[in-house]
Design an enzyme around this catalytic site. Structure first.
Site, PDB file in Angstrom:
ATOM      1  N   ARG A 187      45.338  40.126  46.928  1.00  0.00           N
ATOM      2  CA  ARG A 187      44.269  39.385  47.612  1.00  0.00           C
ATOM      3  C   ARG A 187      42.918  39.678  46.986  1.00  0.00           C
ATOM      4  O   ARG A 187      42.025  38.843  46.994  1.00  0.00           O
ATOM      5  CB  ARG A 187      44.224  39.781  49.090  1.00  0.00           C
ATOM      6  CG  ARG A 187      45.403  39.330  49.899  1.00  0.00           C
ATOM      7  CD  ARG A 187      45.156  39.510  51.372  1.00  0.00           C
ATOM      8  NE  ARG A 187      43.861  38.922  51.745  1.00  0.00           N
ATOM      9  CZ  ARG A 187      43.340  39.005  52.965  1.00  0.00           C
ATOM     10  NH1 ARG A 187      43.981  39.649  53.911  1.00  0.00           N
ATOM     11  NH2 ARG A 187      42.177  38.452  53.255  1.00  0.00           N
ATOM     12  N   CYS A 244      43.010  42.291  62.254  1.00  0.00           N
ATOM     13  CA  CYS A 244      43.781  42.572  61.034  1.00  0.00           C
ATOM     14  C   CYS A 244      44.061  44.073  61.047  1.00  0.00           C
ATOM     15  O   CYS A 244      43.716  44.783  61.971  1.00  0.00           O
ATOM     16  CB  CYS A 244      42.991  42.167  59.789  1.00  0.00           C
ATOM     17  SG  CYS A 244      41.677  43.310  59.383  1.00  0.00           S
ATOM     18  N   LYS A 299      35.070  39.210  44.552  1.00  0.00           N
ATOM     19  CA  LYS A 299      35.734  38.420  45.603  1.00  0.00           C
ATOM     20  C   LYS A 299      34.741  38.102  46.730  1.00  0.00           C
ATOM     21  O   LYS A 299      34.610  36.953  47.150  1.00  0.00           O
ATOM     22  CB  LYS A 299      36.896  39.219  46.176  1.00  0.00           C
ATOM     23  CG  LYS A 299      37.493  38.653  47.456  1.00  0.00           C
ATOM     24  CD  LYS A 299      38.685  39.434  47.968  1.00  0.00           C
ATOM     25  CE  LYS A 299      38.325  40.618  48.790  1.00  0.00           C
ATOM     26  NZ  LYS A 299      37.963  40.381  50.192  1.00  0.00           N
ATOM     27  N   ASN A 300      34.011  39.116  47.191  1.00  0.00           N
ATOM     28  CA  ASN A 300      33.190  38.932  48.387  1.00  0.00           C
ATOM     29  C   ASN A 300      31.884  38.192  48.119  1.00  0.00           C
ATOM     30  O   ASN A 300      31.144  37.872  49.050  1.00  0.00           O
ATOM     31  CB  ASN A 300      32.935  40.272  49.078  1.00  0.00           C
ATOM     32  CG  ASN A 300      34.217  40.821  49.696  1.00  0.00           C
ATOM     33  OD1 ASN A 300      35.224  40.114  49.794  1.00  0.00           O
ATOM     34  ND2 ASN A 300      34.203  42.081  50.070  1.00  0.00           N
ATOM     35  N   ASP A 350      34.531  49.735  51.806  1.00  0.00           N
ATOM     36  CA  ASP A 350      35.630  49.249  50.940  1.00  0.00           C
ATOM     37  C   ASP A 350      35.994  50.247  49.855  1.00  0.00           C
ATOM     38  O   ASP A 350      36.946  50.017  49.109  1.00  0.00           O
ATOM     39  CB  ASP A 350      35.236  47.906  50.292  1.00  0.00           C
ATOM     40  CG  ASP A 350      35.119  46.815  51.327  1.00  0.00           C
ATOM     41  OD1 ASP A 350      34.576  45.745  50.996  1.00  0.00           O
ATOM     42  OD2 ASP A 350      35.549  47.022  52.472  1.00  0.00           O
ATOM     43  N   ARG A 358      37.996  42.952  64.320  1.00  0.00           N
ATOM     44  CA  ARG A 358      37.256  41.995  63.496  1.00  0.00           C
ATOM     45  C   ARG A 358      36.745  40.790  64.301  1.00  0.00           C
ATOM     46  O   ARG A 358      37.022  39.648  63.989  1.00  0.00           O
ATOM     47  CB  ARG A 358      38.096  41.513  62.320  1.00  0.00           C
ATOM     48  CG  ARG A 358      38.756  42.590  61.489  1.00  0.00           C
ATOM     49  CD  ARG A 358      37.824  43.414  60.652  1.00  0.00           C
ATOM     50  NE  ARG A 358      37.126  42.677  59.621  1.00  0.00           N
ATOM     51  CZ  ARG A 358      37.603  42.390  58.422  1.00  0.00           C
ATOM     52  NH1 ARG A 358      38.832  42.717  58.133  1.00  0.00           N
ATOM     53  NH2 ARG A 358      36.879  41.740  57.526  1.00  0.00           N
TER      54      ARG A 358
END
Ligand code: EPZ
Length: 417
Positions: free
Chosen positions: A396, A116, A22-23, A304, A121
């Site tokens: 997500r 968030c 994803k990143n 993460d 952030r």
């Protein structure tokens, strides 16, 4: 709002293919804005954040074609320069359009992402960097209004090694006049992959993967055809799941070189890890040892992976100290794990995890992407049934996670609520 229902206690066994990262995909798809003509991206994971990104790019005037895990993007028709609040609030990585919009259209109006679950952030470092390249930046009614006659290369120092900040400034610099040097740049594998893609488009970037990245501006970039690298965080999540359930799982299509810190810590807990080319085999042990972890920028232990590793430590044999140094509020999963019986005490940015023999199934609520993954992991080993609510957080960043776990033998299903 779906929920995921898990009956714990089954060891995971078998093989699982790791999806595209994803990143890595998010900045790479957004970089299509830097050029005209059809770019082709393969191994793109099917995630909510990817869908949000493609929706945003369409709104800006790009043409999109999707065929399974292949995405094609032509931004020749780029005609808008605004990323609206309702899109940015769903996915903060939308701020990555700032760099390419300034590079292509010399203007951008992007909603401030706001905070968030895991922290405030801010994007101050993105904006400071863009200003160093000559952009004028104004904050009005919750939006960033940026414009530039032209972007000129400059020296930029990041107070914090920001991942998307580095990516945003790489995109702003590739078409700027002259040379840009990014100091204290992020060193994540996704940054290296991103620089490779930009260089294939004709950019002149050196030093990606180190803390000093040099970008020589060029006049134009050309479309590209690339494959997205494997997702090291999804891989780490499955490695922890194998150790947690005392199973035997082989990950395929992954990049072991991106997982050194996670493999090192898992070996210390007693798991057996065997690396063969693009595969990693993890065999769990009966006696999980308690290990301390401190999250750090790459190549340190990834933030993460903190929530996932905490679940393993919650059923280890001793006391583990887990320090979260990247985000100021990334222990939200702790209160849900405590409801499953975990013995965890938080003091500032540190969690003291005292291993217990087993967790107990319970209804729990996901609050952010990696916290929801940790609750699913907890359900895999908890006695009786666990229900994880608000799994849209999970969708997500994980592609059909429950199906992958079910194929490994877990008693897990998604239920429409
Ligand atoms: C990226 O977020 C990842 N997201 C995150 O993954 C990951 O947790 C994070 O990097 C750290 O590795 C994407 O790549 C899309 P940062 P990013 O800027 O770039 C502070 C996931 O679960 N900071 O490296 O937003 C910031 O508050 C997500 O997949 C500033 O103060 O993270 C944080 O404390 C979650 N000002 C630290 O730096 C800025 O302008 C690192 O943030 C920018 C960042």
């Amino acid at each position: 709002m779906d929920k995921i229902v898990i009956d714990g206690g089954r060891p995971l066994k078998g093989r699982v293919r790791i999806s595209g990262a994803k990143n890595a995909a998010l900045p790479i798809l957004i970089s299509a804005l830097l050029t005209e003509g059809w770019n082709t991206y393969t191994n793109v994971p099917n995630l909510k954040d990817i869908q949000s990104t493609l929706h945003l790019l369409t709104n800006l005037g790009a043409r999109i074609e999707i065929d399974k895990d292949t995405v094609r993007i032509d931004a020749g028709g780029l005609c808008k320069h605004e990323a609206p609040y309702d899109l940015v609030r769903k996915m903060r990585a939308s701020v990555l359009v700032l760099g390419p919009l300034l590079a292509r259209l010399k203007k951008a109006r992007v909603s401030l992402p706001g905070g968030c679950a895991i922290g405030a952030r801010p994007i101050n470092l993105h904006l400071k960097g863009l200003a160093r390249l000559g952009a004028s930046i104004e904050l009005k009614h919750g939006y960033v209004e940026a414009s530039a006659e032209s972007l000129k290369g400059n020296e930029i120092y990041f107070d914090i090694a920001t991942v998307t900040g580095t990516e945003n400034l790489m995109m702003a610099a590739v078409l700027a006049e002259g040379t840009t040097v990014l100091r204290n740049a992020a060193r994540e594998p996704e940054i290296v992959a991103f620089a490779d893609v930009l260089n294939q488009m004709g950019a002149k970037i050196e030093g990606a993967g180190t803390s000093i990245i040099t970008v020589q501006g060029v006049s134009a970039l050309k479309p590209v055809s690339v494959k997205i690298i494997p997702d090291r965080i999804e891989a780490g999540t499955f490695m922890v799941a194998a150790a947690l359930t005392k199973g035997d799982v082989t990950l395929t299509d992954c990049e072991p070189g991106d997982l050194e810190a996670v493999m090192h810590k898992l070996k210390l807990t007693g798991a057996a890890i065997k690396v063969e080319d693009k595969c990693i085999r993890v065999v769990g042990t009966d006696q999980i040892a308690s290990v301390d972890v401190k999250t750090l920028p790459y190549p340190g232990f990834p933030t993460d992976m903190q929530a996932q590793f905490m679940v393993l430590m919650s059923v280890a044999g001793g006391l583990s100290i887990i320090s979260e140094t990247i985000f100021e509020n990334r222990f939200i999963h702790v209160s849900e794990l405590q409801r499953m019986g975990a013995d965890i005490t938080i003091s500032g940015d540190t969690a003291l995890v005292k291993g217990i023999p087993h967790l107990s199934g319970a209804p729990v609520m996901a609050t952010d992407l990696r916290a929801s993954a940790s609750l699913v992991l907890a359900g895999l080993i908890a006695r009786n049934t666990t229900e994880v609510h608000r799994v849209y957080h999970l969708d997500r960043g994980y592609e059909a996670l429950e199906n992958k776990f079910a194929r490994l033998g877990a008693a897990i299903k998604r239920v429409k609520v």
